[in-house]
Every structure is written in C-alpha cells, then in structure tokens.
Design a protein around this motif. Structure first.
Motif, PDB file in Angstrom:
ATOM      1  N   UNK A  55      -7.454  -2.051  30.433  1.00 15.75           N
ATOM      2  CA  UNK A  55      -7.109  -3.121  31.507  1.00 15.75           C
ATOM      3  C   UNK A  55      -6.971  -2.335  32.391  1.00 15.75           C
ATOM      4  N   UNK A  56      -6.409  -1.253  32.737  1.00 12.28           N
ATOM      5  CA  UNK A  56      -6.297  -0.423  33.899  1.00 12.28           C
ATOM      6  C   UNK A  56      -7.555  -0.242  34.672  1.00 12.28           C
ATOM      7  N   UNK A  57      -8.666  -0.084  33.726  1.00  8.94           N
ATOM      8  CA  UNK A  57      -9.658   0.369  34.286  1.00  8.94           C
ATOM      9  C   UNK A  57     -10.459  -0.993  34.898  1.00  8.94           C
ATOM     10  N   UNK A  58     -10.278  -1.831  33.977  1.00 13.55           N
ATOM     11  CA  UNK A  58     -10.866  -3.081  34.579  1.00 13.55           C
ATOM     12  C   UNK A  58     -10.203  -3.662  35.866  1.00 13.55           C
ATOM     13  N   UNK A  78     -11.482  -1.483  38.586  1.00 15.20           N
ATOM     14  CA  UNK A  78     -13.128  -1.899  38.790  1.00 15.20           C
ATOM     15  C   UNK A  78     -13.206  -3.150  39.563  1.00 15.20           C
ATOM     16  N   UNK A  79     -12.265  -3.921  39.280  1.00 21.72           N
ATOM     17  CA  UNK A  79     -12.181  -5.341  40.135  1.00 21.72           C
ATOM     18  C   UNK A  79     -11.613  -4.905  41.381  1.00 21.72           C
ATOM     19  N   UNK A  80     -10.732  -4.267  41.597  1.00 19.95           N
ATOM     20  CA  UNK A  80     -10.318  -3.703  43.035  1.00 19.95           C
ATOM     21  C   UNK A  80     -11.402  -3.313  43.718  1.00 19.95           C
ATOM     22  N   UNK A  81     -12.238  -2.071  43.161  1.00 20.34           N
ATOM     23  CA  UNK A  81     -13.259  -1.425  43.985  1.00 20.34           C
ATOM     24  C   UNK A  81     -14.271  -2.686  44.284  1.00 20.34           C
ATOM     25  N   UNK A  82     -14.495  -3.166  43.465  1.00 17.50           N
ATOM     26  CA  UNK A  82     -15.831  -4.696  43.617  1.00 17.50           C
ATOM     27  C   UNK A  82     -15.231  -5.442  44.770  1.00 17.50           C
ATOM     28  N   UNK A  83     -13.952  -5.830  44.645  1.00 15.31           N
ATOM     29  CA  UNK A  83     -13.381  -6.553  45.709  1.00 15.31           C
ATOM     30  C   UNK A  83     -13.245  -5.740  47.095  1.00 15.31           C
ATOM     31  N   UNK A  84     -13.095  -4.527  47.254  1.00 12.97           N
ATOM     32  CA  UNK A  84     -13.081  -3.782  48.395  1.00 12.97           C
ATOM     33  C   UNK A  84     -14.511  -3.679  48.718  1.00 12.97           C
ATOM     34  N   UNK A  85     -15.546  -3.395  48.094  1.00 15.18           N
ATOM     35  CA  UNK A  85     -16.945  -3.549  48.424  1.00 15.18           C
ATOM     36  C   UNK A  85     -17.219  -4.828  48.937  1.00 15.18           C
ATOM     37  N   UNK A  86     -17.277  -5.800  48.453  1.00  7.51           N
ATOM     38  CA  UNK A  86     -17.217  -7.106  48.880  1.00  7.51           C
ATOM     39  C   UNK A  86     -16.839  -7.474  50.189  1.00  7.51           C
ATOM     40  N   UNK A  87     -15.379  -6.817  50.330  1.00 12.64           N
ATOM     41  CA  UNK A  87     -14.753  -7.142  51.630  1.00 12.64           C
ATOM     42  C   UNK A  87     -15.383  -6.262  52.906  1.00 12.64           C
ATOM     43  N   UNK A  88     -16.056  -5.173  52.527  1.00 11.53           N
ATOM     44  CA  UNK A  88     -16.627  -4.318  53.531  1.00 11.53           C
ATOM     45  C   UNK A  88     -17.685  -5.004  53.974  1.00 11.53           C
ATOM     46  N   UNK A  89     -18.615  -5.586  53.039  1.00 15.99           N
ATOM     47  CA  UNK A  89     -19.649  -6.245  53.348  1.00 15.99           C
ATOM     48  C   UNK A  89     -19.543  -7.660  54.145  1.00 15.99           C
ATOM     49  N   UNK A  90     -18.505  -8.162  53.808  1.00 13.36           N
ATOM     50  CA  UNK A  90     -18.143  -9.247  54.652  1.00 13.36           C
ATOM     51  C   UNK A  90     -17.651  -9.120  55.806  1.00 13.36           C
ATOM     52  N   UNK A  91     -16.995  -7.850  56.059  1.00  9.99           N
ATOM     53  CA  UNK A  91     -16.662  -7.582  57.578  1.00  9.99           C
ATOM     54  C   UNK A  91     -17.795  -6.974  57.973  1.00  9.99           C
ATOM     55  N   UNK A  92     -18.980  -7.120  57.548  1.00  7.30           N
ATOM     56  CA  UNK A  92     -19.951  -6.311  58.299  1.00  7.30           C
ATOM     57  C   UNK A  92     -19.841  -4.691  58.540  1.00  7.30           C
ATOM     58  N   UNK A  93     -19.238  -4.105  57.830  1.00  7.98           N
ATOM     59  CA  UNK A  93     -18.921  -2.629  57.895  1.00  7.98           C
ATOM     60  C   UNK A  93     -19.731  -1.727  56.962  1.00  7.98           C
TER      61      UNK A  93
END
Ligand code: BYC
Length: 334
Positions: free
Chosen positions: A10-13, A16-31
């Motif tokens: 569960x920790x890994x998941x 992984x979810x946090x990393x994915x959210x961070x990636x999507x947020x970076x893309x959404x902010x156009x960074x």
C-alpha cells in the motif's frame, strides 16, 4: 525467510500515486519534466521514440545533401554545404544525448536504426538528382522542419526542448541559405530556372508528408498533446507550412505542383490538394526510392567506424587506470 510479494505494498502504491499526481500537476502547470523526475513508462517510451527518430533523421539526412559536396559549383557553395551537413551531425548528437538522459544508449539506438526497428523521416528516402535539390531541401525540407520544431522548443521534456532551441537557430540559417541559393539560380539562365522548378515539383508533396499522417490517422498525437510533448497536431502544422510557403514560392517565381492550391478567405488559409497517403505509407514502410541505399550506407559507416570506437574505449580505459592522467580508479586504489 524474508518473503517478497509480487504485488506492490500500500505504501508503494501511495507513493506511486503521489508521483503520478506530481507528474500530472507539473504537466498541467506547463513546467518541464527533467531526467531525474518520475515519469510514467508510456511518457518515457514516447519521448525515446520521438527523440530517437528525430536523431536518426538528422544523421540519415546528411546523405542526400552530402551527395553534392564533391560537386558543388564553387568553393563558397561547397563551404556552405559542408557546414550545413556538419550541423546536421551535431543535431543528431545533441538528440542522442537527450535520449541518453532517458536511459536509451546511443549504441542501442543505432542498432535499432540499422536493423530497421526504428524510423527516420520519410523525406530522406527521396534521391537528390540535381544541384537545385540542395536549395530546395534548404527551403522546403528545413522550412518544414522549422515549422514542426519551433513549437517543440516548448515540449514538456527539458533536455529535448533545450536541444530544440539551438537546433532551430541553425535550421533557420539552413533555410535561408537554401532560399538564397534558389534566388540566385532563378536569376540565372532558363536552364537553371527549369532545374529549380523540376526540383520543387519532386519535393513539394514529400515535404507535406514530413508532418506525419492526417490527424484522424495519427495514433500518437492525442496522447503526445496531452503530455505536452507535441504542441500542435500534424494537420495544424502542415497548414501552417503551406500558408508560410505559398507567398515565398510567388517571390521566387516557381509554381507549386498542386492545382488545388488557392486562398480561402473564409478559412483565412490556403486550401490544398490531397497528399498521396499510400505513397507515404510505402515510404515509411521501407519501399521508398532510397530506403535500402540509406540504411546500407549507414550500416557500412557504422562498421567502418568500429575501430575508432574501440580505440576511443581503449584510450578511455587507459586514462581511467593511469593516475598521471587523473584516472579516478587508479587514484582511488592508491
Ligand atoms: N516519416 O502518430 P504519428 C530534419 C510515423 S529531421 C517517417 O503522427 P507522432 C532535417 C510516426 O513516427 C526531420 N515516419 O506520430 C534533418 C509513427 O510511427 P511509430 C525529423 C513518420 O510521433 C536534416 C507513425 O508514423 N523531424 O528536419 O505523434 C536535414 C504515426 O504517426 C513520419 C522530427 O523527427 C514521417 N514523416 O508524429 C534537414 C521532429 N510521420 O513510431 C532537415 C520530431 C509520422 O508509432 N517529431 N511517422 O511506429 C515529430 O514532431 C513527430 O514525431 C512527427 C510524427 C510529427 C514526425
């Protein structure tokens, strides 16, 4: 005995979810996404595919123009052409370096190219039959490349976007030298003007194919746009290229070989005829006029360069072991 579960904890998941959210947020902010950042496997694969194809195109793209270096009509033209072809080698090298930041080694990518498992731009599978082709490649092929690559300076992957800034500066010089060469030929004899027109007739449609298949047949565009890898669709960029090029053709005094080409005031764009997509598919599939020749030449150059690579590796290993030469391994062993 310690047991390892096949399933992520569960920790890994969570992470992984946090990393994915961070990636999507970076893309959404156009960074920008940078090499050490977490990225989805699909993003990494798409980036490697596009950067590798782009690098291979630059390297294979040296062949059609390189064909005319020994036959350039003056010392000045020869120096210009040599410099341009060398720039293309440099572009290939920056791009292979950008792919390396994603974990794709240059040796492996070269193997993929020479065994036909990775693509390069369809345009370089057409022959260069006259010296006018050098000018037309500069004008149309580099012109199409600029149209496609300027938006890629804002691509979401940092090393690719930064490589693209320098490449675009050099490509604009290439385009101007092509146009200047054609202007000179058009001011020359009737024979020279005919040579330019004949070359434009051969390169016009293949230049439009450089932008890729129509949007409704492009499997990668939607995903790549969502990830900020591509900023415009294939059809948008093709239209931009046509709009930019038609007035230049008028100034040059050449006719573009498309009876369907006309200004559409309602759309505010030029209408143009249908590209022969069957030809495009055949060329991309390996059946273009020069596919076999281009790959055979690249494979031979790779084999002929084997001893250089071995010598460079032996030299690097020697330096690595020699403290007099600052070798870290030898220093550490002291
Ligand atoms: N030729 O889903 P799509 C230069 C492939 S170098 C061959 O639209 P994507 C220059 C495509 O790869 C010019 N293949 O793909 C150098 C995909 O195949 P896979 C090179 C093509 O990636 C020296 C499939 O068709 N420029 O300018 O979203 C001297 C479906 O297409 C072509 C670049 O590489 C083609 N024309 O969009 C002078 C720029 N078109 O891999 C000049 C960077 C498509 O799924 N690349 N395919 O099997 C891009 O911008 C995009 O990759 C493309 C294609 C617009 C080319």
């Amino acid at each position: 005995m310690e047991r390892h579960s096949e399933n992520p904890s569960t920790d890994q998941l969570d992470s992984e979810n946090e990393l994915s959210e961070h990636f999507e947020a970076t893309i959404a902010r156009d960074r920008r996404i940078e090499p050490r950042d977490w990225m989805p496997e699909g993003y990494r694969k798409t980036m490697i595919r596009q950067i590798a194809q782009h690098a291979h195109s630059e390297i294979i793209g040296m062949q059609p123009e390189g064909n005319w270096i020994t036959r350039a009509p003056s010392l000045r033209r020869k120096a210009i052409l040599l410099a341009k072809v060398q720039d293309e080698a440099g572009h290939g090298m920056y791009l292979y370096s950008a792919a390396e930041t994603l974990g794709a080694g240059r040796a492996g990518l070269t193997r993929m190219l020479i065994t036909g498992r990775q693509k390069y731009s369809s345009i370089f599978n057409y022959p260069t039959l006259s010296y006018a082709d050098v000018g037309v490649i500069g004008w149309l092929v580099d012109g199409a490349a600029i149209c496609n690559q300027v938006p890629l300076c804002r691509s979401s992957y940092g090393p690719y976007a930064r490589a693209m800034v320098r490449i675009c500066k050099e490509e604009s010089f290439h385009q101007r030298q092509g146009y200047e060469l054609l202007l000179t030929m058009m001011r020359g004899t009737a024979g020279q003007r005919a040579m330019v027109q004949e070359s434009v007739d051969r390169f016009w449609w293949p230049s439009l194919m450089m932008f890729g298949p129509p949007d409704d047949q492009s499997p990668n565009t939607e995903r790549s746009m969502a990830w900020g890898i591509k900023r415009h669709t294939n059809d948008e960029l093709r239209q931009r290229f046509v709009d930019m090029t038609v007035p230049q053709a008028g100034k040059l005094g050449v006719t573009l070989p498309d009876p369907g080409l006309r200004w559409n005031a309602d759309r505010g764009h030029y209408d143009f005829g249908e590209v022969d997509w069957a030809e495009f598919r055949a060329v991309v599939g390996g059946a273009g006029p020069c596919n076999a020749e281009r790959i055979a030449r690249r494979r031979a150059a790779h084999q002929e360069g084997e001893w250089v690579r071995e010598a460079a590796m032996a030299h690097a290993a020697k330096n690595h072991d020699d403290p007099e030469r600052g070798g870290a391994a030898a220093e550490a062993a002291r």
